[in-house]
Design an enzyme around this catalytic site. Structure first.
Site, PDB file in Angstrom:
ATOM      1  N   ASN A   1       0.963  -1.125   0.125  1.00  9.33           N
ATOM      2  CA  ASN A   1      -0.085  -0.001   0.057  1.00  9.33           C
ATOM      3  C   ASN A   1       0.882   1.259  -0.052  1.00  9.33           C
ATOM      4  OD1 ASN A   1      -1.823   1.984   0.603  1.00  9.33           O
ATOM      5  ND2 ASN A   1      -2.534   1.633   2.501  1.00  9.33           N
ATOM      6  N   TRP A   2       1.155   1.795  -1.184  1.00  2.00           N
ATOM      7  CA  TRP A   2       1.993   2.876  -1.294  1.00  2.00           C
ATOM      8  C   TRP A   2       1.368   4.171  -0.751  1.00  2.00           C
ATOM      9  CZ3 TRP A   2       4.666   2.558  -6.676  1.00  2.00           C
ATOM     10  CH2 TRP A   2       5.513   1.476  -6.680  1.00  2.00           C
ATOM     11  N   LYS A   3       0.026   4.076  -0.309  1.00  2.00           N
ATOM     12  CA  LYS A   3      -0.666   5.326  -0.056  1.00  2.00           C
ATOM     13  C   LYS A   3      -0.180   6.738  -0.706  1.00  2.00           C
ATOM     14  CE  LYS A   3      -0.305   3.189   4.531  1.00  2.00           C
ATOM     15  NZ  LYS A   3      -0.387   3.413   6.205  1.00  2.00           N
TER      16      LYS A   3
ATOM     17  N   HIS B   1      -9.773   1.400   4.726  1.00  2.00           N
ATOM     18  CA  HIS B   1      -8.670   1.637   5.638  1.00  2.00           C
ATOM     19  C   HIS B   1      -8.878   2.777   6.553  1.00  2.00           C
ATOM     20  CE1 HIS B   1      -4.297   2.687   6.444  1.00  2.00           C
ATOM     21  NE2 HIS B   1      -3.993   1.636   5.675  1.00  2.00           N
TER      22      HIS B   1
ATOM     23  N   GLU C   1      -6.146  -4.619  10.533  1.00  2.00           N
ATOM     24  CA  GLU C   1      -5.157  -3.642  10.747  1.00  2.00           C
ATOM     25  C   GLU C   1      -5.337  -2.836  11.893  1.00  2.00           C
ATOM     26  OE1 GLU C   1      -2.595  -2.637   7.018  1.00  2.00           O
ATOM     27  OE2 GLU C   1      -4.490  -1.269   6.911  1.00  2.00           O
TER      28      GLU C   1
ATOM     29  N   GLY D   1       1.715   2.185  10.777  1.00  2.17           N
ATOM     30  CA  GLY D   1       2.736   3.173  10.880  1.00  2.17           C
ATOM     31  C   GLY D   1       3.328   3.692  11.998  1.00  2.17           C
TER      32      GLY D   1
ATOM     33  N   SER E   1       2.808  -2.091  10.477  1.00  2.00           N
ATOM     34  CA  SER E   1       4.186  -2.277  11.006  1.00  2.00           C
ATOM     35  C   SER E   1       4.923  -3.607  10.452  1.00  2.00           C
ATOM     36  CB  SER E   1       4.441  -2.124  12.383  1.00  2.00           C
ATOM     37  OG  SER E   1       4.075  -0.583  12.762  1.00  2.00           O
TER      38      SER E   1
ATOM     39  N   GLY F   1       2.433  -1.052   4.525  1.00  2.00           N
ATOM     40  CA  GLY F   1       2.703   0.263   3.997  1.00  2.00           C
ATOM     41  C   GLY F   1       4.136   0.654   3.925  1.00  2.00           C
TER      42      GLY F   1
HETATM   43  P1  PGA Z   1       2.253   0.279   7.602  1.00  2.00           P
HETATM   44  O1  PGA Z   1       0.940   0.637   7.027  1.00  2.00           O
HETATM   45  O2  PGA Z   1       2.872  -1.101   7.151  1.00  2.00           O
HETATM   46  O3  PGA Z   1       3.129   1.614   7.472  1.00  2.00           O
HETATM   47  O4  PGA Z   1       2.212   0.134   9.266  1.00  2.00           O
HETATM   48  C1  PGA Z   1       0.095  -0.482   6.712  1.00  2.00           C
HETATM   49  C2  PGA Z   1      -1.098  -0.065   6.018  1.00  2.00           C
HETATM   50  O5  PGA Z   1      -1.420   1.100   6.571  1.00  2.00           O
HETATM   51  O6  PGA Z   1      -1.820  -0.512   5.214  1.00  2.00           O
END
Ligand code: PGA
Length: 227
Positions: free
Chosen positions: A9-11, A96, A152, A158, A189, A210
């Site tokens: 997930n590159w956001k 999300h 999640e 994050g 994470s 992410g």
């Molecule tokens: P993260 O994000 O791996 O940076 O914790 C995961 C996500 O938001 O899908």
């Protein structure tokens, strides 16, 4: 051999040249794909060029979007509909926590899930707790629909502070009790050091990544370490 989903997930990250650079450095042998489905979900702006680059590289990476319009094509300024996404991608991340935080309600997410399924996309539905699976969500409960669910927890996204593999497995069991035998992923994470702790749980079918997916070498290592 169970099928393992590893989803990036590159956001809201990467320009076109950064995405090209990522793909050049992301060097994974075909053998790694045997039991693994690798799905990259970039911003909308990159779907077209990434699709071409993936074809040029003869890569087996699949693409996903990060949102879908509630509406079909028409007079909806700024919206990107399912038919448009389907030209480039097969999956779409929905629900999300970062979008729920912006005010996206359960009703809106349910409608988007319906839109995705009607458009022939597979929704990757993120939930942070079991109450987000409603008993009145027919799209979710109908086991004929192909869906993927990602657990999640809010504290783990994050933060560098992942949930335990045991909690992820328990949650996967709860989700399967409600929805049948859908693939359940863990996200929050995940990195190359901890990925296998989750993937080795029999109830967990993969990970949604992410931050660690932005680095092509780290993402490749995540894939290699997920056994
Ligand atoms: P993260 O994000 O791996 O940076 O914790 C995961 C996500 O938001 O899908």
């Amino acid at each position: 051999m169970k099928q393992i989903f590893i989803i990036a997930n590159w956001k809201s990250n990467k320009t076109e040249s950064e995405a090209k650079d990522w793909l050049e450095k992301f060097n994974i042998q075909d053998a790694e794909f045997t039991n693994k489905e690798i799905i990259v979900c970039p911003p909308f702006t990159l779907l077209s060029s990434l699709k071409s680059s993936i074809e040029n590289h003869k890569s087996q990476i699949k693409l996903g979007a990060q949102d879908i319009s509630l509406f079909d094509e028409g007079a909806h300024t700024g919206e990107i509909n399912g038919k448009q996404i389907k030209e480039f991608a097969s999956f779409v991340i929905l629900g999300h926590s970062e979008r729920r935080n912006l005010g996206e309600s359960k009703e809106v997410i349910d409608k988007k899930i319906k839109m995705a399924i009607e458009s022939g996309l597979i929704p990757i539905i993120c939930i942070s707790d079991i109450s987000q699976i409603q008993d009145n969500s027919p799209e979710l409960i109908n086991s004929d629909n192909k869906i993927i669910v990602a657990y999640e927890p809010l504290f783990a996204v994050g933060s560098g502070n992942p949930d335990t593999p045991e909690n992820a497995a328990n949650m996967a069991r709860e989700i399967k009790k409600k929805l049948g035998n859908v693939p359940v992923l863990y996200g929050g994470s995940v990195n190359s050091q901890n990925v296998n702790e989750y993937v080795k749980m029999s109830e967990v079918s993969g990970v949604l990544v992410g931050k660690a997916s932005l680095d092509p070498l780290e993402f490749a290592q995540i894939i290699k370490n997920a056994q």
